[in-house]
Each structure stands twice: as structure tokens, then as C-alpha cells.
Design a protein around this motif. Sequence first.
Motif, PDB file in Angstrom:
ATOM      1  N   MET A 187       0.827  -1.206   0.000  1.00  0.00           N
ATOM      2  CA  MET A 187       0.000   0.000   0.000  1.00  0.00           C
ATOM      3  C   MET A 187       0.871   1.269   0.000  1.00  0.00           C
ATOM      4  O   MET A 187       0.586   2.230  -0.729  1.00  0.00           O
ATOM      5  CB  MET A 187      -0.916   0.009   1.216  1.00  0.00           C
ATOM      6  CG  MET A 187      -1.954  -1.102   1.222  1.00  0.00           C
ATOM      7  SD  MET A 187      -2.990  -1.084  -0.256  1.00  0.00           S
ATOM      8  CE  MET A 187      -3.749   0.516  -0.096  1.00  0.00           C
ATOM      9  N   ILE A 188       1.944   1.276   0.793  1.00  0.00           N
ATOM     10  CA  ILE A 188       2.819   2.449   0.837  1.00  0.00           C
ATOM     11  C   ILE A 188       3.532   2.636  -0.505  1.00  0.00           C
ATOM     12  O   ILE A 188       3.627   3.747  -1.039  1.00  0.00           O
ATOM     13  CB  ILE A 188       3.832   2.312   1.984  1.00  0.00           C
ATOM     14  CG1 ILE A 188       3.102   2.299   3.329  1.00  0.00           C
ATOM     15  CG2 ILE A 188       4.845   3.451   1.958  1.00  0.00           C
ATOM     16  CD1 ILE A 188       4.010   2.029   4.510  1.00  0.00           C
ATOM     17  N   ALA A 189       4.032   1.526  -1.086  1.00  0.00           N
ATOM     18  CA  ALA A 189       4.715   1.611  -2.379  1.00  0.00           C
ATOM     19  C   ALA A 189       3.759   2.057  -3.474  1.00  0.00           C
ATOM     20  O   ALA A 189       4.114   2.867  -4.345  1.00  0.00           O
ATOM     21  CB  ALA A 189       5.334   0.259  -2.719  1.00  0.00           C
ATOM     22  N   SER A 190       2.510   1.551  -3.444  1.00  0.00           N
ATOM     23  CA  SER A 190       1.530   1.949  -4.458  1.00  0.00           C
ATOM     24  C   SER A 190       1.195   3.431  -4.335  1.00  0.00           C
ATOM     25  O   SER A 190       1.060   4.135  -5.346  1.00  0.00           O
ATOM     26  CB  SER A 190       0.256   1.103  -4.307  1.00  0.00           C
ATOM     27  OG  SER A 190       0.553  -0.269  -4.449  1.00  0.00           O
ATOM     28  N   SER A 191       1.071   3.910  -3.099  1.00  0.00           N
ATOM     29  CA  SER A 191       0.805   5.337  -2.913  1.00  0.00           C
ATOM     30  C   SER A 191       1.956   6.184  -3.437  1.00  0.00           C
ATOM     31  O   SER A 191       1.737   7.223  -4.079  1.00  0.00           O
ATOM     32  CB  SER A 191       0.572   5.634  -1.434  1.00  0.00           C
ATOM     33  OG  SER A 191      -0.549   4.936  -0.944  1.00  0.00           O
ATOM     34  N   ALA A 192       3.202   5.759  -3.175  1.00  0.00           N
ATOM     35  CA  ALA A 192       4.359   6.514  -3.655  1.00  0.00           C
ATOM     36  C   ALA A 192       4.407   6.537  -5.182  1.00  0.00           C
ATOM     37  O   ALA A 192       4.667   7.585  -5.793  1.00  0.00           O
ATOM     38  CB  ALA A 192       5.649   5.916  -3.091  1.00  0.00           C
ATOM     39  N   LEU A 193       4.139   5.382  -5.829  1.00  0.00           N
ATOM     40  CA  LEU A 193       4.178   5.334  -7.292  1.00  0.00           C
ATOM     41  C   LEU A 193       3.055   6.152  -7.912  1.00  0.00           C
ATOM     42  O   LEU A 193       3.264   6.895  -8.889  1.00  0.00           O
ATOM     43  CB  LEU A 193       4.098   3.867  -7.751  1.00  0.00           C
ATOM     44  CG  LEU A 193       4.168   3.642  -9.267  1.00  0.00           C
ATOM     45  CD1 LEU A 193       5.433   4.244  -9.845  1.00  0.00           C
ATOM     46  CD2 LEU A 193       4.103   2.156  -9.588  1.00  0.00           C
ATOM     47  N   LEU A 194       1.840   6.048  -7.367  1.00  0.00           N
ATOM     48  CA  LEU A 194       0.722   6.831  -7.917  1.00  0.00           C
ATOM     49  C   LEU A 194       0.951   8.328  -7.705  1.00  0.00           C
ATOM     50  O   LEU A 194       0.608   9.142  -8.565  1.00  0.00           O
ATOM     51  CB  LEU A 194      -0.585   6.395  -7.260  1.00  0.00           C
ATOM     52  CG  LEU A 194      -1.085   4.993  -7.633  1.00  0.00           C
ATOM     53  CD1 LEU A 194      -2.357   4.669  -6.879  1.00  0.00           C
ATOM     54  CD2 LEU A 194      -1.325   4.888  -9.128  1.00  0.00           C
ATOM     55  N   ALA A 195       1.514   8.697  -6.554  1.00  0.00           N
ATOM     56  CA  ALA A 195       1.813  10.108  -6.318  1.00  0.00           C
ATOM     57  C   ALA A 195       2.844  10.632  -7.312  1.00  0.00           C
ATOM     58  O   ALA A 195       2.770  11.784  -7.757  1.00  0.00           O
ATOM     59  CB  ALA A 195       2.324  10.302  -4.898  1.00  0.00           C
ATOM     60  N   ALA A 196       3.817   9.789  -7.685  1.00  0.00           N
ATOM     61  CA  ALA A 196       4.786  10.202  -8.703  1.00  0.00           C
ATOM     62  C   ALA A 196       4.154  10.275 -10.086  1.00  0.00           C
ATOM     63  O   ALA A 196       4.508  11.126 -10.903  1.00  0.00           O
ATOM     64  CB  ALA A 196       5.971   9.228  -8.705  1.00  0.00           C
ATOM     65  N   LEU A 197       3.203   9.378 -10.373  1.00  0.00           N
ATOM     66  CA  LEU A 197       2.568   9.378 -11.691  1.00  0.00           C
ATOM     67  C   LEU A 197       1.701  10.605 -11.914  1.00  0.00           C
ATOM     68  O   LEU A 197       1.647  11.149 -13.024  1.00  0.00           O
ATOM     69  CB  LEU A 197       1.714   8.114 -11.853  1.00  0.00           C
ATOM     70  CG  LEU A 197       2.422   6.847 -12.317  1.00  0.00           C
ATOM     71  CD1 LEU A 197       1.446   5.693 -12.403  1.00  0.00           C
ATOM     72  CD2 LEU A 197       3.082   7.069 -13.672  1.00  0.00           C
ATOM     73  N   LEU A 198       0.966  11.044 -10.886  1.00  0.00           N
ATOM     74  CA  LEU A 198       0.010  12.124 -11.094  1.00  0.00           C
ATOM     75  C   LEU A 198       0.648  13.495 -11.199  1.00  0.00           C
ATOM     76  O   LEU A 198      -0.054  14.493 -11.380  1.00  0.00           O
ATOM     77  CB  LEU A 198      -1.031  12.133  -9.969  1.00  0.00           C
ATOM     78  CG  LEU A 198      -0.567  12.260  -8.520  1.00  0.00           C
ATOM     79  CD1 LEU A 198      -0.427  13.696  -8.104  1.00  0.00           C
ATOM     80  CD2 LEU A 198      -1.540  11.552  -7.600  1.00  0.00           C
ATOM     81  N   VAL A 199       1.985  13.603 -11.105  1.00  0.00           N
ATOM     82  CA  VAL A 199       2.655  14.873 -11.363  1.00  0.00           C
ATOM     83  C   VAL A 199       2.512  15.211 -12.843  1.00  0.00           C
ATOM     84  O   VAL A 199       2.617  14.344 -13.710  1.00  0.00           O
ATOM     85  CB  VAL A 199       4.134  14.792 -10.952  1.00  0.00           C
ATOM     86  CG1 VAL A 199       4.847  16.119 -11.201  1.00  0.00           C
ATOM     87  CG2 VAL A 199       4.256  14.401  -9.489  1.00  0.00           C
ATOM     88  N   ALA A 200       2.234  16.470 -13.134  1.00  0.00           N
ATOM     89  CA  ALA A 200       2.027  16.893 -14.527  1.00  0.00           C
ATOM     90  C   ALA A 200       3.269  16.590 -15.353  1.00  0.00           C
ATOM     91  O   ALA A 200       4.393  16.904 -14.931  1.00  0.00           O
ATOM     92  CB  ALA A 200       1.711  18.380 -14.572  1.00  0.00           C
ATOM     93  N   PRO A 201       3.115  16.020 -16.551  1.00  0.00           N
ATOM     94  CA  PRO A 201       4.287  15.634 -17.353  1.00  0.00           C
ATOM     95  C   PRO A 201       4.944  16.777 -18.097  1.00  0.00           C
ATOM     96  O   PRO A 201       5.889  16.551 -18.843  1.00  0.00           O
ATOM     97  CB  PRO A 201       3.696  14.610 -18.338  1.00  0.00           C
ATOM     98  CG  PRO A 201       2.282  15.016 -18.495  1.00  0.00           C
ATOM     99  CD  PRO A 201       1.844  15.580 -17.177  1.00  0.00           C
ATOM    100  N   TYR A 202       4.475  17.996 -17.959  1.00  0.00           N
ATOM    101  CA  TYR A 202       5.087  19.133 -18.644  1.00  0.00           C
ATOM    102  C   TYR A 202       5.680  20.087 -17.624  1.00  0.00           C
ATOM    103  O   TYR A 202       5.378  20.036 -16.433  1.00  0.00           O
ATOM    104  CB  TYR A 202       4.081  19.855 -19.546  1.00  0.00           C
ATOM    105  CG  TYR A 202       2.743  20.107 -18.903  1.00  0.00           C
ATOM    106  CD1 TYR A 202       2.553  21.130 -17.985  1.00  0.00           C
ATOM    107  CD2 TYR A 202       1.648  19.310 -19.226  1.00  0.00           C
ATOM    108  CE1 TYR A 202       1.333  21.348 -17.393  1.00  0.00           C
ATOM    109  CE2 TYR A 202       0.412  19.517 -18.639  1.00  0.00           C
ATOM    110  CZ  TYR A 202       0.260  20.548 -17.724  1.00  0.00           C
ATOM    111  OH  TYR A 202      -0.954  20.765 -17.146  1.00  0.00           O
ATOM    112  N   ASN A 203       6.506  20.974 -18.120  1.00  0.00           N
ATOM    113  CA  ASN A 203       7.247  21.890 -17.266  1.00  0.00           C
ATOM    114  C   ASN A 203       6.444  23.172 -17.068  1.00  0.00           C
ATOM    115  O   ASN A 203       6.005  23.787 -18.042  1.00  0.00           O
ATOM    116  CB  ASN A 203       8.610  22.215 -17.906  1.00  0.00           C
ATOM    117  CG  ASN A 203       9.554  22.843 -16.911  1.00  0.00           C
ATOM    118  OD1 ASN A 203       9.167  23.134 -15.796  1.00  0.00           O
ATOM    119  ND2 ASN A 203      10.789  23.057 -17.315  1.00  0.00           N
ATOM    120  N   HIS A 204       6.291  23.583 -15.820  1.00  0.00           N
ATOM    121  CA  HIS A 204       5.474  24.767 -15.516  1.00  0.00           C
ATOM    122  C   HIS A 204       6.254  26.068 -15.626  1.00  0.00           C
ATOM    123  O   HIS A 204       5.669  27.142 -15.508  1.00  0.00           O
ATOM    124  CB  HIS A 204       4.908  24.665 -14.099  1.00  0.00           C
ATOM    125  CG  HIS A 204       3.835  23.622 -13.977  1.00  0.00           C
ATOM    126  ND1 HIS A 204       2.513  23.871 -14.271  1.00  0.00           N
ATOM    127  CD2 HIS A 204       3.890  22.317 -13.621  1.00  0.00           C
ATOM    128  CE1 HIS A 204       1.800  22.779 -14.071  1.00  0.00           C
ATOM    129  NE2 HIS A 204       2.609  21.813 -13.676  1.00  0.00           N
TER     130      HIS A 204
END
Length: 979
Positions: free
Chosen positions: A318-335
Motif C-alpha cells: 500500500m505504501i509503495a503503491s501510494s508513492a508510485l501513484l503520487a509520482a505518476l500524477l505529477v504533470a508531465p510538462y514543465n510549468h
Amino acid sequence: MTTFAKPENALKRAEELINVGQKQDALQALHDLITSKRYRAWQKTLERIMLKYVELCVDMRRGRFAKDGLIQYRIVCQQVNVNSLEEVIKHFIHLSTERAEMARNQAQALEEALDVEDLEADKRPEDLMLSYVSGEKEKDRSDRELVTPWFKFLWETYRTVLEILRNNSKLESLYAMTAHRAFQFCKQYKRTTEFRRLCEIIRNHLANLNKYRDQRDRPDLSAPESLQLYLDTRFEQLKIATELQLWQEAFRSIEDIHGLMCLVKKTPKASLLVVYYTKLTEIFWISGSHLYHAYAWLKLFSLQKSFNKNLSQKDLQMIASSALLAALLVAPYNHICGMSHLELENEKERNLRMANLINFNLEPKVENKEVLTRSDLLFEVVSKGIMSCVIPEVKDLYHLLEHEFLPLDLAAKAQPLLTKISKFGGKLASASAVPEVHLSQYLPALEKLATLRLLQQVSHVYQTMTIESLSRMIPFFDFSVVEKISVDAVKHNFITMKVDYMKGAVLFGSLDVESDDLRDHLTLLAESLNKARAMIYPPVKKASKIAEILPVLGDVVDKEHKKLLARKTIIEKRKEEQERQLLEMEREEESKRLKMQKITEEAEQKRLASEYEQRKNQRILKEIEDRELEEAQALLLEAEKRSKKKGKKPIIEGEKVTKQTLMELALSEQLRERQEMEKKMQKLSKQMDYLERARREEAAPLIETVYQQRLVEEKIRHECEQQLEVELSKQRHDSDVQEKNRLARMLDNKRIFQERVLGCRHAEYDRLRHEREEQIDQILQARRQEREAKRKIIFFLRSEEERLSKQQEEEEARKREEVERRRKEEAERRAKLDEIAEIQRQRERELEEKEMARREQLLNRSTETPTRPSEPIGGAHPDHGTAAPPAAAATAAVASASPGKYVPRFRRQSESSVVQAPPSEPDRWGNSKRDDRPADRWRSDDSRSFGSGARDERRPLGGSGGISRSTWPSSRIPPRGGS
């Protein structure tokens, strides 16, 4: 205050005043006793006095008196008996908390007592009128009258205790305990404003501790016990801030913890770090900073995996899945695309600040353009081994969104995975510090990411697509939401697209703005005109003219272009200079205006403050006078009423009525009424206890019946759900068996493809390795040549330095020889001058001795044979103005002496020497000396020494004879020009 020999007498007197109801006088008496230095040696008695004093302060809600008394008692006990001060403060806090809880319970009991069917029966007429006029509920009024004053006093108590105990190494534990109780008070009663003030107070205490390092009894933060207490206080502050949802204050608490750790240069325990990063994940998720939220989850995963030995496999997933999903939902473009320089600097500073907080880094971080990025985050996720710990659905979603290229089926394949992922979550049993993990909170951000990936992949494949087709491909959102997402992506140059509602289509490609159609319109117009001209005039006929015109035309165009560029540059410079001057003028005017405004405001504030103080003092004096007058009148009226009811007179004839006697009578009457009220309340509480006991005895069998019925219903429901779960498991097993049989036919093809891919990769690896070895050989050869050249250069530089140093040493040696030679010549010259000066001084001494001898001889002669008055001094002839020669004068003087008189030998020698003196040489000033005058170093022979008169004339000084001015002793000759 009356002074006593022992403080026990003062304590007894205060207790007597309390018994008769004079608490104010008792409090003032105890306050004077505590602040006095006379009784500080009586420690045990002072502790009893202090406990009684604290009780009085709490009863009368006098926070200022309590603070003054505790400060004085701290001065007494800090170096001698700290435990006594600790007991007094604990008793003070306990009493304040108890009174606040009592007031709150009393308000609740009053609210429940008023909760009856007929409200008008229990209300007085004045209560009804007050409710109609104010519109305020009964509970609000009771809270304001009963609860709020005690809560204010309790809050003031916490502040007072924290102020007294701050920055004291001997009272650190008590300070931490008080801070924890104050945090619990804010949490229990939802006091957000007081919580912010409490955090600011604790923050200021730590700042003052660092500012004044030479303070006595200052806590040592490097000590483990002190550091642990301070850290526990800050972590408790962080927990309460998150529970009250004060996220800004929670972030400031995070900064406080990080600053404390940077101050002492120590890393806290792993359990505290887990709480730290857990709260960071919550704060960053609320603030919308998904990148920092993901980094915090990554740190939390590393800590749990490294230090939590009891972590189960399910909780780790559960902790690893939360860490991976949190990394995935970061916007893929540069602000940062399109930001100004100032915004970029601010963003860079913010990234560095967040990186230090997340990494808990105590060393200065290397300044990069981007400290934290999505690509680095995903690389860390893969390198830390999170992919091997996540649940399969999350892993499949990661590969689908980051590595697969499925423009048409991306959303359709991601939707069932997101549905399954949203069902995972719950409390982690083996990680108590980590809150409940719910993967469903990431669902909206993941749907947005899937939409962005689909648009990116579609834009690589298609140039045009209808809006209906694109809407069917994205089942998560309506097209209006998709359009908003695409606008943000286009703004940051992630995709290139535009929507044409007239045609009902979406266009992908370089036409991302409407002005692109007009970018090359002049070029297109020129090409069209050239085509038309070529059709009207064939190129063969005009070839010669065009060949003549084109070279000149190119030069003219270049010159005009350069002129325009220069003019544009000049205009821009002038505009910049004008803007700079305007800005400077505005800045100067603004600074002047601010200075004047500040001066005016300060003067106005001083005036208002003085006026406010005057009005305040006048108002306080007037209120005191009015209150005393009203109290005296009220006491007098009450005494008269009581005397009329009881049939006796309140005033005895001949007795003087004073305010003190009236107050004593009123206080005794109030004490009696309070005792009667307490008896009534006890009787009422017993009656309520009997009623409650009877009600519960009647309700007990009914509750048991309902409980048995509920057990039967839950058993039936459990059996139904168990049967349903068995059927579903069988269906899933059958479908999985069919799927396995279907995929087994592809096993051979898969093996062949795998061998082909591996063979290609081996060949490519061998080729790259051979090229790498060749490159390494070339690099080594180049480095050898470079080292050889560097060695030669170093040898040449060293030899040149040695030559220059030798040359410099020779030059310095020559200079030293020249200086020594000059010193010797100067010494010889000075020796010669000294010798010449010594010879000259010897010659002068000889001349002085001769002159003294001559003067002595002349003095002796003048005393023996005085001259006649008619005869001029010096033996001059009366008929002539010239003097006789000195030799003749001396001979005449000797001859005129008595023949039979004895003349000493030294006089004879001196006379003979005077007679036989050779001609004198030029004196030291270069003047020639006369033959007829002796050598006088004071130049007494000069006529200027005697004022007026003839140069060689000798004049008598008086009567029958005297001493001539030429024979006057040199010590008595007046100075030239003197009187």
C-alpha cells in the motif's frame, strides 16, 4: 499591610479574611507578603502561602496578580528549591482547568434543565423580553456568562506559565508539559486563533533563546534530553495543526522542526521522521503540490522499509503503491515555460527550500536549475525498488501511461485499472504512524494524466480528428473538461492542437494559434505577384534588366535594413532611458512621501496614545468612584430591606455607618444564601440520580431483546454474503482457466521472438563495446600527450623562476654593498666635522681665557691708579680725539705705578701678555679685530653696544674716575637693544 514576625501569622490573617468574605483584602495582603524580601528565607511557609495565593487568584480570576506572584516566587525558588515552584505551577494549572470544566458542565446542565416542553412556564418575563430583543439563544447567553470568562482565564493561565518557564534549563519538562496541555486545550475546544498565538509564542521563545546566548540558566539544545523535549513539543504542535486543519500553521511547524534540526546538527529518530514525512504528504496534498507530495511519499517508503522491522507485505504494498501513484500524477510538462526572470528566481528559491524540507538535508544543496523534477522522481522510484513492491494493477497502469503507445485504446485500457485501484485502501496495521491510505484520492489526477497522454499520442499520429471521435476515446470527462485540460497543456508547450467548432474537428500540428495563418502572408503575396509578372512579361526579355537591377537593389535593401535597425535601437535606448528617469523620479517622490507620511503617522500615534492614556486614566478613576458609590448605596438598601423583614434596625444609635461595615454585613448575608443554594442543589442532584436509576432499570430488558434480534439478523446476512462470495470465486476461476488455455497457443511464437530480440541485442552490445574500447584508447593516448606537454611547461617555468630569483638576489647584494659604502662615507664625514668642531671649541675656550685675564688685569690697574676727572678714560690726550696705541698705554700704566709697591706675579704676567699680545686674527663671524682692542667674544668693542657716542671715545662714569664701558664685565653687559 501590617508586618508580622513570622509569615504564619500573615497566612492566618489571610485565612480569617477569606472566611469573612474579604477575598480582595486577603489577596492583596498575600501579594504584598510574596513581593516582600523579608520572608524569603521561610521556604516551606512561603510554599503554603503561594498555594493559597494561587487559589485566591483562580477564585477571583485575577490573572495579573497570579503572574506577578509567580514571577516573584520564581526569583526566590529558582536557585534553591525548583520543585516547589513546579508544584505551585501545576496546582495553578490544575485549578484553572478544573474551574473551566466545572463552568462548562454547569452550562450543559443548565441547557438540559431548560430542555422542557413548555418553555414559557420556566422563563421569567425579563428573559422572554431579552430573547425577543437580542435574538440570542439561551445557550449562547449562558456560555457567554459562565463558560467564556473561565476559558479566557484558562488561556491566560497557559500564557502566563509559558512566559514564566521560558528558556530555563531547570524547568524544561514543566515547560513542555504546559505546552502540551495548551495544545490539547486548543484541540478539545477547537480554538484555532489561540492555537496560532500559542505557536507564535513558542516560536518567539526559541528565537530569543538563540539570540541571547549569554543568558543565565539557558537550556543547552545539544543535550539529548533538551533536544527531545523541544522536538516532542514541535511534533505535538504539528499533529494538532493537522487535526485542526490549519495547514499554513502546520507548514510553519514543519519549518520550525527543520530549523531546530539544522540548529543542533542532529538527525532525529526514525519514528519522528515517519511522522514528519507523513504530515508533509498531507500538507502538500492539500496545497496541490503533487511533486513535493510524491517526494515526501518516496522518503516515507524508504524510512518504513529500512527501519520498520514489523512491516507486513500488504502494508508495504500500500505504501509503495501510494508513492508510485503520487509520482505518476505529477504533470508531465514543465510549468516554468513562459515565466519571467523574477518568477524563475522565485521558483528556483522555492524549489531549493522545499528540497531541503523534504530531504531533511542539513548541508547546503548544490544549486541547479531544477532541484526536483518528475523525471528524477520516476528514476528514484525505479531505482529504490518500488516497482517490485506495488500491487499489479498499479504496475500495469504505470507501464500503460509511461511506456505504451496506444493512441486509440489508452483510455479504454486505463479505465478498468483505475476502477480496481480505487477500491484499495484502509488503515495500516503494522505502520501506526502512517494514516489511512486511500488510493481513490488519486483517481481524478490519474484520469487527467491519462487524458494528457492520449492527446499527446493522438497528436503524433493524426493531424485532424472529429470532436465526437475524440470524446468517445476519452470516457472520463466531457469534451468541455478535455478542452480545459488541453488549454493548459498547450500553454506549457506539451501538445499542439486547436479546436474548430465550425467544422466540428480538432486539428493537431503546428497551427496552434490563429496568427500563424498570417505569419507569411507578405511572402505569399510576393510569390503570387512574381508569378503574375512572369506570366505578363516573359523572363527571357527582361533578363538583362533584372541582372542589372538586382545587385544594386540588394545593397540598397541592406543599407535600408541597417538604418532601420539602428533607428530602432536608438528609439529603444531613448525609451529605456526615459522610463528609467521616470522610475527614478517616481521612486524619489514615493520615498519622500513615505517619509513624510511616516513622520506624520508617528506624531499622530504619539498624540493619540497620550490622549488615550489620559482618557483611560480618567475613565478608570471615574469608574472606581462610581462603583464604590453604587456598592455603598446597594449595600445600604439591602441592609435596610433585611432589617425591615426581620423587624430589627440595621443601624444602632450612636454607631457610625461606614462602607466597610456595610460590606461585611452584605458578604455575610451572601455567604448564608450561597450555603442555602448549595443545599438545594445537593437535594436536586440526589433526586435526579434516583430518576436516572429508575429509567435505566426499566430500559435494561428492552435493550437485551433488541440485541438478540440483531444477532439473528446479522447471522442470516453473513450466510447469504458467504454463499455469494463462493459463487463469484467459482466464476472467476473458470474465466481464468479459459484465458490461460487461450494464451498457451502463443507460447512458441513468444519464445522465437524473444530469441531473435536477444540475438540482436547481443550483437549491438558487442559492437558498442568495441567502439567504447577504441574511444578509451584514444582518450588515454591524448591524456598521455597532454601530461607530457604539461610536464615540459612546468620544467621550463621552474627553470625560469630559478634564473629570475638568482638575478634578484644578485641585485639585492649589490644594493646592500652600496648602502654599506655610503654608510661608511657618512660616518667618516661626520668624524671629520666633529674633529673640526672640537678644534674650533678649543680655540674659543683659549680666547675666552685670554679675555678674562685681560679684563682682570685692567680691573686691578683701575683700582690702583685711578685717572683724574679731567683726563679721558683710556689715557687719551685731551687735545686729540684719537686713542694712544695700546702698547704705549700699557707702558705708561706700568710706569705710573708706585715703584716700591709689590705687584703679584700673575698680574705682571697678565700685563706683559697684554703688552706683548700679537695682532688679533679675524673672529668667528669673519670681522677683523682692531690691534688696539682685546679679543672680546661678545663684541663689546662695537659702538652699537653703548647706544650713542663716538666710536673710540672713552667716557667717565662719574666723579673722580670710574670703570670704562669697555672694561665692564661681560656678565653685566645689557643685551643689545635692551633697557
